[in-house]
Write an enzyme that holds these catalytic residues in place. Sequence first.
Site, PDB file in Angstrom:
ATOM      1  N   LYS A 161      29.780  53.672 -34.565  1.00 59.81           N
ATOM      2  CA  LYS A 161      28.494  53.462 -33.886  1.00 59.81           C
ATOM      3  C   LYS A 161      27.655  52.578 -34.805  1.00 59.81           C
ATOM      4  O   LYS A 161      26.928  53.083 -35.669  1.00 59.81           O
ATOM      5  CB  LYS A 161      27.838  54.825 -33.621  1.00 59.81           C
ATOM      6  CG  LYS A 161      26.358  54.798 -33.257  1.00 59.81           C
ATOM      7  CD  LYS A 161      26.089  54.026 -31.985  1.00 59.81           C
ATOM      8  CE  LYS A 161      24.589  53.762 -31.852  1.00 59.81           C
ATOM      9  NZ  LYS A 161      24.137  52.584 -32.637  1.00 59.81           N
ATOM     10  N   GLU A 197      24.340  59.722 -46.198  1.00 57.74           N
ATOM     11  CA  GLU A 197      23.686  58.897 -47.215  1.00 57.74           C
ATOM     12  C   GLU A 197      22.329  58.532 -46.636  1.00 57.74           C
ATOM     13  O   GLU A 197      22.212  57.694 -45.762  1.00 57.74           O
ATOM     14  CB  GLU A 197      24.528  57.640 -47.492  1.00 57.74           C
ATOM     15  CG  GLU A 197      24.077  56.906 -48.738  1.00 57.74           C
ATOM     16  CD  GLU A 197      23.773  55.462 -48.469  1.00 57.74           C
ATOM     17  OE1 GLU A 197      24.653  54.706 -48.063  1.00 57.74           O
ATOM     18  OE2 GLU A 197      22.600  55.087 -48.671  1.00 57.74           O
ATOM     19  N   CYS A 237      19.141  50.767 -49.387  1.00 56.79           N
ATOM     20  CA  CYS A 237      18.787  52.184 -49.577  1.00 56.79           C
ATOM     21  C   CYS A 237      18.455  52.468 -51.033  1.00 56.79           C
ATOM     22  O   CYS A 237      17.825  53.475 -51.339  1.00 56.79           O
ATOM     23  CB  CYS A 237      19.924  53.087 -49.137  1.00 56.79           C
ATOM     24  SG  CYS A 237      20.367  52.811 -47.445  1.00 56.79           S
ATOM     25  N   GLU A 277       9.678  55.263 -49.048  1.00 53.89           N
ATOM     26  CA  GLU A 277      10.291  53.955 -49.301  1.00 53.89           C
ATOM     27  C   GLU A 277       9.554  52.870 -48.512  1.00 53.89           C
ATOM     28  O   GLU A 277       9.345  53.038 -47.305  1.00 53.89           O
ATOM     29  CB  GLU A 277      11.713  54.002 -48.754  1.00 53.89           C
ATOM     30  CG  GLU A 277      12.785  53.858 -49.751  1.00 53.89           C
ATOM     31  CD  GLU A 277      14.136  53.933 -49.060  1.00 53.89           C
ATOM     32  OE1 GLU A 277      15.049  53.331 -49.596  1.00 53.89           O
ATOM     33  OE2 GLU A 277      14.280  54.563 -48.002  1.00 53.89           O
TER      34      GLU A 277
HETATM   35  C1  SIN Z   1      22.815  50.788 -49.061  1.00 58.75           C
HETATM   36  O1  SIN Z   1      21.716  50.294 -49.131  1.00 58.75           O
HETATM   37  O2  SIN Z   1      23.037  51.891 -48.538  1.00 58.75           O
HETATM   38  C2  SIN Z   1      24.040  50.092 -49.579  1.00 58.75           C
HETATM   39  C3  SIN Z   1      23.733  49.250 -50.726  1.00 58.75           C
HETATM   40  C4  SIN Z   1      24.983  48.825 -51.431  1.00 58.75           C
HETATM   41  O3  SIN Z   1      26.081  49.381 -51.224  1.00 58.75           O
HETATM   42  O4  SIN Z   1      24.870  47.912 -52.218  1.00 58.75           O
END
Ligand code: SIN
Length: 497
Positions: free
Chosen positions: A189, A266, A300, A399
Amino acid sequence: MVSQKKTLNDVKNKKLLPHKGLINGEWVDSASGKSTFDVVDPATLDKLATLPEMDKQDTATAIDAAHEAFKTWKKTTARQRARMLRKWSDLCHENADDLALIMTLENGKTLTEAKGEVVYGASFLEWFATQAEMTHGEVVPPANLNQRIVTFKQPVGVAACLAPWNFPVAMITRKCGAALAAGCTTVWKPAGETPLSALAQAVLAEEAGFPKGSINVITSLTTVAEVGEELCRNPKVHKLSFTGSTRVGKLLMQQCAPTLKKLSLELGGNSPFIVFDDAKISTALDAVILAKFRNSGQTCVTANRIFVQSGIYDEFAMQLTERIKSLKVGAGTEDGVFVGPLTHERAVEKAMNHIEDAKKHGGQVMYGGKPMEGMGSGYFLQPTLITGMTTEMLTTREETFAPVLGLYKFEKEEEVIELANDCDVGLGSFVITENMARSWRVAEALEVGMVGINLGMLSACESPFGGVKGSGFGREGGTQGIHEYLITKSMLINVAN
Ligand code: SIN
């Protein structure tokens, strides 16, 4: 102004643009045929493609296909699966320019970054090809001498892989590469904003030999809640992997509870980036530019709270302002651009909210602070630097997910560890210091899943990626990544005469 305008017509391998969902080896519209959604270029707001808005019923059909395919896929050898993964990786390299262009057009990141992500994405396929053949069990010394005990690893079953829009290729290969290597079949997805990259990956995976039903792709934008709920509640799905916000991660976990699925989540981060007085200032600048401006601040693990020790604070702020001034903003397809548009409009609103809140609480905008002017209707924000950040500001708790950098001043090591850990999430972190003992001390003390020392990027397929606290659990990549899709079975054998 946006120049050198590129479109999907510039993609050479037209097979990479199926513009349909994939169920049981067929490229299909939604069974109801009711609705579609548009994918737009965030740099221009031009329509790129129209895709089927698939629903709960389509999702259930895709799960049935994956469930059926699992009966034979689980019996393939690890070596057979590894060969397909390597072939898929080779195809990613062969089609790298096209894949990068598709990604840049739908996500906004620069072509250079997109090419980097294609290579990074392919590295997970090669990595999991090696890992597939390394997932062996053990012979356990028994306490009862009339027994022998062995364990072996088996694929958990159908895996639902929910990927975010910020890394539309690498998050697919990081999840689905691991699942397929383990012997699971998959339902993908991709995010509604960036489904085209995932569809292109599915085309290449099919070409690499993955059989019908082992890969199914659901395209959806406004139906995302019902699609997600079906993936969570359907008892034929045994594993769900999600990358996205903490709020949605909690909801998915609740929806998975009745069928007790194996989960990897995550979720959101709020990475501290700590610069000590003993840092090399050039290292700190290179690292913070990468950690903050890569993907326009939409990773992230993006540096969100930049803590700078008082002895170096003014110099660092001054040099950083100069570096930020030199960053070119524009469409990701333009030469020399370092900061592309944000992927959607809400991101600009959120960043502006953080900037206004910081100003209200006494922060000084050293550079930027506004949406870009003269760039057409795309979602562009000026790269921004704010000094004098304090803990009552919004950015401390949330964030920003945009090219906005706020500097917090600190005095002592213990103080900054406390500040960094005073947070309900813990994904990435960065420590810039020339003192090796300090780097160990601080890395051990930070409540996070990953620490970067003297660098600004935590991406490597061999390194486990994931968080603690509200950033979720489970690890992707590394030797752990494939185990998220495996169960351990133990066999006890009576050897008495
Ligand atoms: C993410 O932002 O979840 C992945 C970043 C990365 O793997 O470099």
